[in-house]
Design an enzyme around this catalytic site. Structure first.
Site, short mmCIF file in Angstrom:
data_model
loop_
_atom_site.label_atom_id
_atom_site.label_comp_id
_atom_site.label_asym_id
_atom_site.label_seq_id
_atom_site.Cartn_x
_atom_site.Cartn_y
_atom_site.Cartn_z
CB ALA A 94 -0.88 -0.02 1.24
N GLY A 120 0.62 -4.95 0.73
CA GLY A 120 -0.54 -5.03 -0.15
C GLY A 120 -0.23 -5.73 -1.47
CD GLU A 124 -2.37 -7.42 2.70
OE1 GLU A 124 -1.92 -6.32 2.34
OE2 GLU A 124 -3.05 -7.56 3.71
CD GLU A 137 1.64 -5.40 5.76
OE1 GLU A 137 2.40 -6.35 6.05
OE2 GLU A 137 0.95 -5.39 4.73
N1 COA Z 1 4.62 3.15 -0.45
C1 COA Z 1 5.03 4.31 -0.94
N2 COA Z 1 6.18 4.49 -1.61
C2 COA Z 1 6.94 3.41 -1.77
C3 COA Z 1 6.59 2.15 -1.28
C4 COA Z 1 5.37 2.04 -0.60
N3 COA Z 1 4.92 0.88 -0.11
N4 COA Z 1 7.57 1.27 -1.59
C5 COA Z 1 8.51 1.96 -2.26
N5 COA Z 1 8.13 3.26 -2.38
C6 COA Z 1 8.85 4.35 -3.03
C7 COA Z 1 10.03 4.83 -2.21
O1 COA Z 1 9.60 5.74 -1.22
C8 COA Z 1 10.86 5.47 -3.29
O2 COA Z 1 10.29 6.71 -3.62
P1 COA Z 1 11.25 8.02 -3.80
O3 COA Z 1 12.18 7.66 -4.91
O4 COA Z 1 10.29 9.10 -4.15
O5 COA Z 1 11.95 8.19 -2.49
C9 COA Z 1 10.65 4.56 -4.48
O6 COA Z 1 9.43 3.87 -4.22
C10 COA Z 1 11.76 3.53 -4.66
O7 COA Z 1 11.89 2.80 -3.45
P2 COA Z 1 13.27 2.66 -2.63
O8 COA Z 1 12.92 2.42 -1.20
O9 COA Z 1 14.15 3.81 -2.94
O10 COA Z 1 13.86 1.35 -3.29
P3 COA Z 1 14.88 0.32 -2.62
O11 COA Z 1 15.33 -0.57 -3.72
O12 COA Z 1 15.89 1.03 -1.82
O13 COA Z 1 13.98 -0.53 -1.61
C11 COA Z 1 12.04 -1.77 -0.90
C12 COA Z 1 12.94 -1.36 -2.08
C13 COA Z 1 10.83 -2.51 -1.47
C14 COA Z 1 12.79 -2.69 0.07
C15 COA Z 1 11.58 -0.49 -0.14
O14 COA Z 1 11.05 0.42 -1.10
C16 COA Z 1 10.51 -0.73 0.89
O15 COA Z 1 10.80 -1.24 1.97
N6 COA Z 1 9.25 -0.36 0.58
C17 COA Z 1 8.16 -0.45 1.52
C18 COA Z 1 7.68 -1.87 1.65
C19 COA Z 1 6.58 -1.95 2.67
O16 COA Z 1 6.76 -1.71 3.85
N7 COA Z 1 5.38 -2.33 2.20
C20 COA Z 1 4.24 -2.52 3.03
C21 COA Z 1 3.48 -1.27 3.14
S1 COA Z 1 2.10 -1.48 4.21
#
Ligand code: COA
Length: 260
Positions: A66, A111, A114, A134
């Site tokens: 999400a 999400g 999911e 989460e």
């Molecule tokens: N919601 C909003 N933005 C998200 C996102 C999410 N769930 N997952 C990634 N993004 C965004 C990042 O903020 C970043 O945006 P920016 O360039 O404007 O800063 C962009 O996507 C790229 O992500 P980034 O974190 O820089 O890539 P990474 O390769 O370093 O890491 C992940 C990849 C997937 C490990 C990391 O993005 C992450 O942990 N995301 C969240 C996962 C999560 O907690 N999901 C459950 C949500 S309830």
């Protein structure tokens, strides 16, 4: 119809729906959920579409969750409402009577995991990573993750992912039964299209009844679910597809299903 957050493409009778926010790793914001709902409804009602694939744009993510930016400032009531909206969409996916396949081309987190769980089948590329992180945000999954994950992989494995918020790779996901197949990234599209076409080769009526029996029956006590199966089995006999399928077998020829 065009959607601001999705790409839509038909390959034969297979509708590919691609979440298209690669710069945010295809995170599910409100607009994506609205668009997905509309696109799935359109696919469900389109007689030219027999199977649906959901995937993510880019090489890095299926859907990374999400959209966390939309969590800021939510009250408890607003957050519960957000969960209900997502759950309703994902339940509609699960209840579709056309097969829905998740082509998981990278991160399937929160999400995203999911969403994949709500699909009927999952094919992952070797770079896929599944998880429910989460708890790292002080949250729990809200789009069905605490329920569908355990149903698919068992309570112990689900709790491992849910409680520690870690990830599993494609090979582990396959060993757990979380995905049906694993392919190299470059082969994912072709493998998913082939799997979808293998379903298109059989009776559409039977596929729809099968999906209904499994997805509706899962929530019922066994006795009632078996009664549902018997009713749906009976309904197959009222359709032309079964007459054609049985006749073709007995006449030793390939069946040509009318799909009704
Ligand atoms: N919601 C909003 N933005 C998200 C996102 C999410 N769930 N997952 C990634 N993004 C965004 C990042 O903020 C970043 O945006 P920016 O360039 O404007 O800063 C962009 O996507 C790229 O992500 P980034 O974190 O820089 O890539 P990474 O390769 O370093 O890491 C992940 C990849 C997937 C490990 C990391 O993005 C992450 O942990 N995301 C969240 C996962 C999560 O907690 N999901 C459950 C949500 S309830």
């Amino acid at each position: 119809m065009a959607y601001s957050t999705l790409l839509i493409e038909d390959v034969k009778a297979v509708r590919w729906i691609t979440v298209n926010r690669p710069e945010k790793l295809n995170a599910l914001n409100r607009q994506v959920l609205d668009d997905l709902g509309a696109a799935l409804e359109a696919a469900a009602g389109d007689g030219a579409v027999a199977a649906i694939v959901v995937t993510g744009a880019g090489e890095k993510a299926f859907v990374a969750g999400a959209d966390i930016a939309e969590f800021v400032g939510l009250t408890a009531a607003q957050a519960a409402e957000m969960a209900r909206r997502g759950q309703s969409l994902f339940s509609r996916i699960e209840r579709l009577t056309k097969p829905v396949i998740a082509a998981v081309n990278g991160f399937a987190l929160g999400g995203g995991c999911e969403l994949a769980l709500a699909c009927h089948l999952r094919v992952a590329s070797t770079n896929a990573k599944f998880g429910q992180p989460e708890v790292k945000l002080g949250l729990i999954p809200g789009y069905g993750g605490t329920q569908r994950l355990a149903r698919l992989v068992g309570r112990g494995r689900a709790l491992e992912l849910l409680l520690a918020g870690g990830t599993v790779d494609a090979a582990t996901a396959q060993a757990w039964g979380l995905v049906n197949r694993v392919t190299e990234p470059a082969e994912l599209r072709a493998a998913v299209q082939k799997l979808a076409e293998s379903i298109l080769a059989v009776s559409p009526v039977a596929v729809a009844r099968c999906l209904e029996s499994v997805s509706v029956g899962e929530g019922m006590p066994l006795e009632r679910a078996l009664e549902l199966e018997a009713t749906l089995f009976g309904m197959c006999f009222a359709a032309e597809d079964a007459r054609e399928g049985v006749a073709a077998f007995l006449e030793k020829r390939p069946a040509s299903f009318p799909g009704r």
